[in-house]
Design a protein around this motif. Structure first.
Motif, PDB file in Angstrom:
ATOM      1  N   MET A  20       0.834  -1.196   0.000  1.00  0.00           N
ATOM      2  CA  MET A  20       0.000   0.000   0.000  1.00  0.00           C
ATOM      3  C   MET A  20       0.870   1.249   0.000  1.00  0.00           C
ATOM      4  N   ARG A  21       0.364   2.286  -0.682  1.00  0.00           N
ATOM      5  CA  ARG A  21       0.999   3.601  -0.674  1.00  0.00           C
ATOM      6  C   ARG A  21      -0.102   4.649  -0.587  1.00  0.00           C
ATOM      7  N   TYR A  22       0.271   5.871  -0.197  1.00  0.00           N
ATOM      8  CA  TYR A  22      -0.723   6.937  -0.070  1.00  0.00           C
ATOM      9  C   TYR A  22      -0.093   8.310  -0.234  1.00  0.00           C
ATOM     10  N   VAL A  23      -0.933   9.289  -0.480  1.00  0.00           N
ATOM     11  CA  VAL A  23      -0.567  10.708  -0.379  1.00  0.00           C
ATOM     12  C   VAL A  23      -1.626  11.389   0.472  1.00  0.00           C
ATOM     13  N   ARG A  24      -1.209  12.458   1.106  1.00  0.00           N
ATOM     14  CA  ARG A  24      -2.139  13.310   1.851  1.00  0.00           C
ATOM     15  C   ARG A  24      -2.003  14.710   1.306  1.00  0.00           C
ATOM     16  N   LYS A  25      -3.150  15.356   1.094  1.00  0.00           N
ATOM     17  CA  LYS A  25      -3.144  16.710   0.567  1.00  0.00           C
ATOM     18  C   LYS A  25      -4.352  17.473   1.070  1.00  0.00           C
ATOM     19  N   VAL A  26      -4.121  18.725   1.477  1.00  0.00           N
ATOM     20  CA  VAL A  26      -5.229  19.622   1.796  1.00  0.00           C
ATOM     21  C   VAL A  26      -5.702  20.221   0.476  1.00  0.00           C
ATOM     22  N   ARG A  60     -19.733  24.977  -1.088  1.00  0.00           N
ATOM     23  CA  ARG A  60     -18.894  24.569  -2.218  1.00  0.00           C
ATOM     24  C   ARG A  60     -18.186  23.250  -1.935  1.00  0.00           C
ATOM     25  N   ILE A  61     -17.992  22.498  -3.017  1.00  0.00           N
ATOM     26  CA  ILE A  61     -17.261  21.230  -2.943  1.00  0.00           C
ATOM     27  C   ILE A  61     -16.211  21.187  -4.039  1.00  0.00           C
ATOM     28  N   ALA A  62     -15.199  20.380  -3.833  1.00  0.00           N
ATOM     29  CA  ALA A  62     -14.178  20.152  -4.854  1.00  0.00           C
ATOM     30  C   ALA A  62     -14.750  19.262  -5.949  1.00  0.00           C
ATOM     31  N   HIS A  63     -14.212  19.392  -7.145  1.00  0.00           N
ATOM     32  CA  HIS A  63     -14.565  18.489  -8.238  1.00  0.00           C
ATOM     33  C   HIS A  63     -14.240  17.051  -7.818  1.00  0.00           C
ATOM     34  N   GLY A  64     -15.133  16.124  -8.118  1.00  0.00           N
ATOM     35  CA  GLY A  64     -14.869  14.723  -7.801  1.00  0.00           C
ATOM     36  C   GLY A  64     -13.607  14.217  -8.473  1.00  0.00           C
ATOM     37  N   MET A  65     -13.377  14.665  -9.693  1.00  0.00           N
ATOM     38  CA  MET A  65     -12.203  14.181 -10.414  1.00  0.00           C
ATOM     39  C   MET A  65     -10.909  14.798  -9.889  1.00  0.00           C
ATOM     40  N   LEU A  66     -10.995  15.928  -9.206  1.00  0.00           N
ATOM     41  CA  LEU A  66      -9.817  16.461  -8.523  1.00  0.00           C
ATOM     42  C   LEU A  66      -9.414  15.487  -7.418  1.00  0.00           C
ATOM     43  N   THR A  67     -10.392  15.036  -6.649  1.00  0.00           N
ATOM     44  CA  THR A  67     -10.137  14.047  -5.600  1.00  0.00           C
ATOM     45  C   THR A  67      -9.591  12.762  -6.219  1.00  0.00           C
ATOM     46  N   ALA A  68     -10.212  12.298  -7.303  1.00  0.00           N
ATOM     47  CA  ALA A  68      -9.754  11.083  -7.975  1.00  0.00           C
ATOM     48  C   ALA A  68      -8.334  11.242  -8.503  1.00  0.00           C
ATOM     49  N   GLY A  69      -7.964  12.462  -8.850  1.00  0.00           N
ATOM     50  CA  GLY A  69      -6.610  12.725  -9.329  1.00  0.00           C
ATOM     51  C   GLY A  69      -5.550  12.398  -8.292  1.00  0.00           C
ATOM     52  N   LEU A  70      -5.911  12.450  -7.020  1.00  0.00           N
ATOM     53  CA  LEU A  70      -4.952  12.083  -5.978  1.00  0.00           C
ATOM     54  C   LEU A  70      -4.657  10.587  -6.015  1.00  0.00           C
ATOM     55  N   VAL A  71      -5.655   9.781  -6.382  1.00  0.00           N
ATOM     56  CA  VAL A  71      -5.430   8.347  -6.588  1.00  0.00           C
ATOM     57  C   VAL A  71      -4.453   8.151  -7.738  1.00  0.00           C
ATOM     58  N   ALA A 105      -5.337   9.774   0.020  1.00  0.00           N
ATOM     59  CA  ALA A 105      -5.610   8.871  -1.100  1.00  0.00           C
ATOM     60  C   ALA A 105      -4.731   7.640  -0.927  1.00  0.00           C
ATOM     61  N   GLU A 106      -5.371   6.471  -0.836  1.00  0.00           N
ATOM     62  CA  GLU A 106      -4.660   5.220  -0.612  1.00  0.00           C
ATOM     63  C   GLU A 106      -4.870   4.260  -1.775  1.00  0.00           C
ATOM     64  N   VAL A 107      -3.829   3.516  -2.096  1.00  0.00           N
ATOM     65  CA  VAL A 107      -3.878   2.499  -3.144  1.00  0.00           C
ATOM     66  C   VAL A 107      -3.261   1.227  -2.570  1.00  0.00           C
TER      67      VAL A 107
END
Length: 147
Positions: A20-26, A60-71, A105-107
């Motif tokens: 497993m690997r991950y990133v964290r981002k605000v 307001r919310i972030a674009h879903g694909m912005l979140t998916a971009g972290l994956v 974001a975890e994979v």
């Protein structure tokens, strides 16, 4: 980004089940603005506080694909990393991500086909201990045999 694994490549020969690997981002207002510019998605639920306040999200919310971009960042930078080729991705959005949220974001490796260099990955994004995105990806990993 915070607390990330080193960037680079893990070749198919070295990938193991459960790895497993991950990133964290605000996620910031600037991130949302830049994503809107690049994607041309200026939906007011992402861009306009007054408009978004009257939606089911009540802000307001972030674009879903912005979140998916972290994956995608985890896959392309860490697991398997540089040289990885995306083959497929499915996603389910469970909850909104808001400006200021810390997203992890975890994979995780759930399947390996060494002969075809294929790696199946469980993907998820988490905010405050709650899954906001889940999915699976199939990628082609780099190999030392093709260096």
């Amino acid at each position: 980004m915070l607390d990330n694994f080193p960037r680079g490549t893990i070749c198919i020969e070295d990938i193991e089940m459960g790895m497993m690997r991950y990133v964290r981002k605000v996620v910031t207002d600037d991130d949302i603005q830049k994503f809107a510019e690049v994607s041309t998605d200026h939906n007011p639920v992402h861009m306009d506080d007054d408009y978004a306040q009257d939606t089911i999200f009540q802000g307001r919310i972030a674009h879903g694909m912005l979140t998916a971009g972290l994956v995608s960042a985890v896959i392309g930078e860490q697991l398997p990393g540089h040289g990885t080729i995306y083959m497929s991705q499915n996603l389910k959005f469970l909850a909104p991500v808001r400006p200021g949220d810390l997203v992890t974001a975890e994979v995780e490796v759930t399947g390996i086909e060494i002969g075809k260099r294929r790696v199946q990955l469980d993907c998820r994004c988490i905010v405050d201990g709650k899954k906001v995105l889940i999915g699976e990806a199939m990628v082609m990993a780099p190999s030392r045999k093709f260096d």
